[in-house]
Design a protein around this motif. Structure first.
Motif, PDB file in Angstrom:
ATOM      1  N   ASP A   1      44.049  42.875  23.822  1.00 15.63           N
ATOM      2  CA  ASP A   1      43.438  43.862  22.875  1.00 15.63           C
ATOM      3  C   ASP A   1      42.156  43.817  22.488  1.00 15.63           C
ATOM      4  OD1 ASP A   1      45.978  45.362  23.278  1.00 15.63           O
ATOM      5  OD2 ASP A   1      46.756  44.289  21.313  1.00 15.63           O
ATOM      6  N   ASP A   2      41.882  42.430  21.935  1.00  8.95           N
ATOM      7  CA  ASP A   2      40.437  42.141  21.310  1.00  8.95           C
ATOM      8  C   ASP A   2      39.426  42.312  22.144  1.00  8.95           C
ATOM      9  OD1 ASP A   2      41.381  39.969  23.027  1.00  8.95           O
ATOM     10  OD2 ASP A   2      40.015  38.633  21.610  1.00  8.95           O
ATOM     11  N   ILE A   3      39.597  42.573  23.824  1.00  2.00           N
ATOM     12  CA  ILE A   3      38.533  42.773  24.429  1.00  2.00           C
ATOM     13  C   ILE A   3      38.465  44.024  25.230  1.00  2.00           C
ATOM     14  CG2 ILE A   3      38.058  40.336  24.910  1.00  2.00           C
ATOM     15  CD1 ILE A   3      39.210  40.618  27.473  1.00  2.00           C
ATOM     16  N   ASP A   4      39.486  44.843  24.752  1.00  2.00           N
ATOM     17  CA  ASP A   4      39.747  46.281  25.589  1.00  2.00           C
ATOM     18  C   ASP A   4      38.556  47.200  25.036  1.00  2.00           C
ATOM     19  OD1 ASP A   4      41.161  47.238  27.507  1.00  2.00           O
ATOM     20  OD2 ASP A   4      42.194  48.841  26.076  1.00  2.00           O
ATOM     21  N   PHE A   5      37.801  46.584  24.174  1.00  2.00           N
ATOM     22  CA  PHE A   5      36.497  47.690  23.890  1.00  2.00           C
ATOM     23  C   PHE A   5      35.427  47.498  25.198  1.00  2.00           C
ATOM     24  CE2 PHE A   5      35.017  43.621  22.722  1.00  2.00           C
ATOM     25  CZ  PHE A   5      34.114  43.282  22.900  1.00  2.00           C
ATOM     26  N   LEU A   6      35.776  46.608  25.961  1.00  2.00           N
ATOM     27  CA  LEU A   6      34.842  46.247  27.240  1.00  2.00           C
ATOM     28  C   LEU A   6      35.267  47.435  28.352  1.00  2.00           C
ATOM     29  CD1 LEU A   6      34.823  42.625  27.507  1.00  2.00           C
ATOM     30  CD2 LEU A   6      32.936  43.954  26.879  1.00  2.00           C
ATOM     31  N   SER A   7      36.273  48.216  28.305  1.00  2.00           N
ATOM     32  CA  SER A   7      36.604  49.008  29.212  1.00  2.00           C
ATOM     33  C   SER A   7      35.817  50.195  29.521  1.00  2.00           C
ATOM     34  CB  SER A   7      38.172  49.611  29.031  1.00  2.00           C
ATOM     35  OG  SER A   7      38.065  50.453  27.981  1.00  2.00           O
ATOM     36  N   GLY A   8      35.404  50.685  28.224  1.00  2.00           N
ATOM     37  CA  GLY A   8      34.384  51.827  28.495  1.00  2.00           C
ATOM     38  C   GLY A   8      33.092  51.551  29.244  1.00  2.00           C
ATOM     39  N   VAL A   9      32.762  50.184  29.193  1.00  2.00           N
ATOM     40  CA  VAL A   9      31.416  49.705  29.747  1.00  2.00           C
ATOM     41  C   VAL A   9      31.637  49.458  31.093  1.00  2.00           C
ATOM     42  CG1 VAL A   9      29.563  47.972  29.523  1.00  2.00           C
ATOM     43  CG2 VAL A   9      30.451  49.103  27.547  1.00  2.00           C
ATOM     44  N   LEU A  10      32.838  48.757  31.412  1.00  2.00           N
ATOM     45  CA  LEU A  10      33.002  47.943  32.689  1.00  2.00           C
ATOM     46  C   LEU A  10      33.817  48.885  33.950  1.00  2.00           C
ATOM     47  CD1 LEU A  10      33.785  44.416  31.419  1.00  2.00           C
ATOM     48  CD2 LEU A  10      31.592  45.472  32.219  1.00  2.00           C
ATOM     49  N   ARG A  11      34.714  49.559  33.420  1.00  2.00           N
ATOM     50  CA  ARG A  11      35.562  50.531  34.156  1.00  2.00           C
ATOM     51  C   ARG A  11      34.726  51.167  35.581  1.00  2.00           C
ATOM     52  NH1 ARG A  11      40.624  51.533  33.487  1.00  2.00           N
ATOM     53  NH2 ARG A  11      40.493  51.600  31.102  1.00  2.00           N
ATOM     54  N   GLU A  12      33.795  51.563  35.506  1.00  2.00           N
ATOM     55  CA  GLU A  12      33.058  52.387  36.373  1.00  2.00           C
ATOM     56  C   GLU A  12      32.102  51.542  37.266  1.00  2.00           C
ATOM     57  OE1 GLU A  12      34.764  55.112  37.758  1.00  2.00           O
ATOM     58  OE2 GLU A  12      35.969  55.097  36.034  1.00  2.00           O
ATOM     59  N   LYS A  13      31.855  50.176  37.099  1.00  2.00           N
ATOM     60  CA  LYS A  13      30.857  49.412  37.676  1.00  2.00           C
ATOM     61  C   LYS A  13      31.257  49.399  39.147  1.00  2.00           C
ATOM     62  CE  LYS A  13      28.437  49.373  33.855  1.00  2.00           C
ATOM     63  NZ  LYS A  13      27.378  50.150  33.699  1.00  2.00           N
ATOM     64  N   LYS A  14      30.396  48.946  39.938  1.00  2.00           N
ATOM     65  CA  LYS A  14      30.694  48.466  41.206  1.00  2.00           C
ATOM     66  C   LYS A  14      30.673  47.025  41.619  1.00  2.00           C
ATOM     67  CE  LYS A  14      28.620  52.378  44.238  1.00  2.00           C
ATOM     68  NZ  LYS A  14      30.027  52.574  44.761  1.00  2.00           N
TER      69      LYS A  14
END
Length: 393
Positions: A50-63
């Protein structure tokens, strides 16, 4: 008389005002950092994300997401990278984890995490992660399983043993060539022997493994005879990462390596692996670097009498006290350990200028020197994961 005394005091007033201005600027930078950094609440890899889920928007679509390390011998860095790998796998669908390590050696562990082997020899620092990956893969269909890969050839014996164990239709002549190469130290092989190895491998069945093996051999033919290996490994590891990323459909890669390899610019007058990958993938390549201020790290130290290096042992790093280093500012932030989104920070002009400055940053390899490298964070890293105090592995 009073006029003369005032003239004498003027330089001191100027120095005081200048120093006050510097301190005010430092405080302003720290205040702005405090407004955007996110605290690291736990190091436990098996805790909630939960505390690092803010990273999802940045990392989800990276190769490719590269997880760097300021040192190879810091407990907090290894544990937290373990946690980040689990997050990338469980929440964001990453299914290929690559390491700054031997390709064939990692394949043995890949067999373990995919249920093809009951056990594998695994270093203690990686055991929790590979056990978790094994459990994660247990009930998955093949296309949803995680695989791990090494980005280098570091020895021939494992690769050749693997080839021979698969009982491929290899002629006796090819077996003789392989066995003749098997026990040669990697740095001792000559170009003709490596060319013979490649010729044998070109006759093997075509699959991801043999494609990668041929890619590695092609790269390392140029490695022989080079005295300084700085930068050479980076080019080859980048080519291997690209070959791997493109050989498996819909694969997003995680790279586990040193900050110095994943950085986006030539830190040591040679292009880094990260520079090649950044040129290839642009903003689809994301670097999460780790940084430390003080504490113990595990390194090999130079023995003066013999001019050789000792085995790994703890080395204490004192707190950074110079404003010419990034850690000097990070250590003043409100959280002892935190995550910083560099791209978000640099929307602010003052922080953009700050992160574009050439300042020292911890950059420790396997040995006790050097300990720092002058660089600009903005041109090298996208995310900083900072630990104020550390322990050695």
């Amino acid at each position: 008389m009073k006029q003369i005394e005032l003239k004498k005091l003027f330089p001191f007033f100027f120095l005081f005002l200048f120093s006050s201005g510097l301190f005010a600027q430092e405080a302003e930078i720290v205040t702005k950092l405090n407004a955007i950094i996110k605290p690291i609440n736990t190091l436990a890899p098996d805790s909630s994300f939960d505390d690092i889920d803010f990273l999802s928007g940045v990392l989800r679509e990276k190769k490719i997401v590269a997880l760097g390390e300021a040192t190879h011998g810091t407990k907090e860095i290894f544990v937290y990278k373990d946690r980040l790998v689990r997050y990338l796998v469980a929440k964001l669908g990453y299914r290929a984890i690559t390491f700054e390590a031997d390709f064939s050696g990692l394949e043995v562990i890949d067999n373990y995490i995919n249920g093809k082997a009951d056990s594998a020899i695994i270093g203690n620092n990686y055991k929790p992660l590979f056990k978790w990956l094994k459990d994660f893969n247990k009930d998955k269909i093949e296309q949803d399983k995680v695989h791990i890969y090494g980005l280098e050839i570091r020895e021939f014996s494992l690769a050749i043993d693997r080839i021979l164990s698969l009982n491929w239709n290899i002629s006796q002549q090819d077996k003789t060539i392989l066995l003749g190469i098997r026990n040669i130290a990697f740095e001792k092989i000559d170009k003709q022997s490596l060319a013979n190895f490649k010729e044998v491998c070109s006759r093997l069945p075509v699959n991801v493994y043999t494609k990668m093996l041929l890619q590695l051999i092609d790269n390392y033919q140029n490695f022989i005879g080079i005295k300084s290996k700085i930068g050479v490994r980076d080019k080859f590891m980048a080519e291997n990462a690209i070959a791997l990323q493109e050989s498996i459909p819909n694969t997003k890669l995680v790279i586990w390596a040193h900050n110095g390899h994943v950085a986006k610019s030539a830190l040591y007058n040679k292009p880094t692996m990260g520079e090649y990958l950044f040129k290839k993938y642009g903003n689809k390549y994301h670097v999460m670097a780790t940084d430390i201020n003080k504490g113990y790290v595990s390194v090999r130290t130079l023995v003066a009498k013999t001019k050789s290096f000792s085995s790994a042992q703890p080395l204490y790093l004192p707190e950074v006290s110079s404003d010419k280093a990034y850690e000097y500012y990070f250590s003043q932030c409100k959280f002892k350990n935190f995550i910083l989104d560099v791209n978000k920070a640099t929307v602010d002009n003052q922080l953009r200028s700050f992160f574009n400055q050439q300042k020292e940053m911890r950059m420790i390899g396997g040995t006790s020197t050097p300990l720092n490298k002058k660089l600009a964070i903005l041109t090298n890293f996208d995310t900083i994961i900072y630990f104020n105090e550390t322990n050695s592995l």
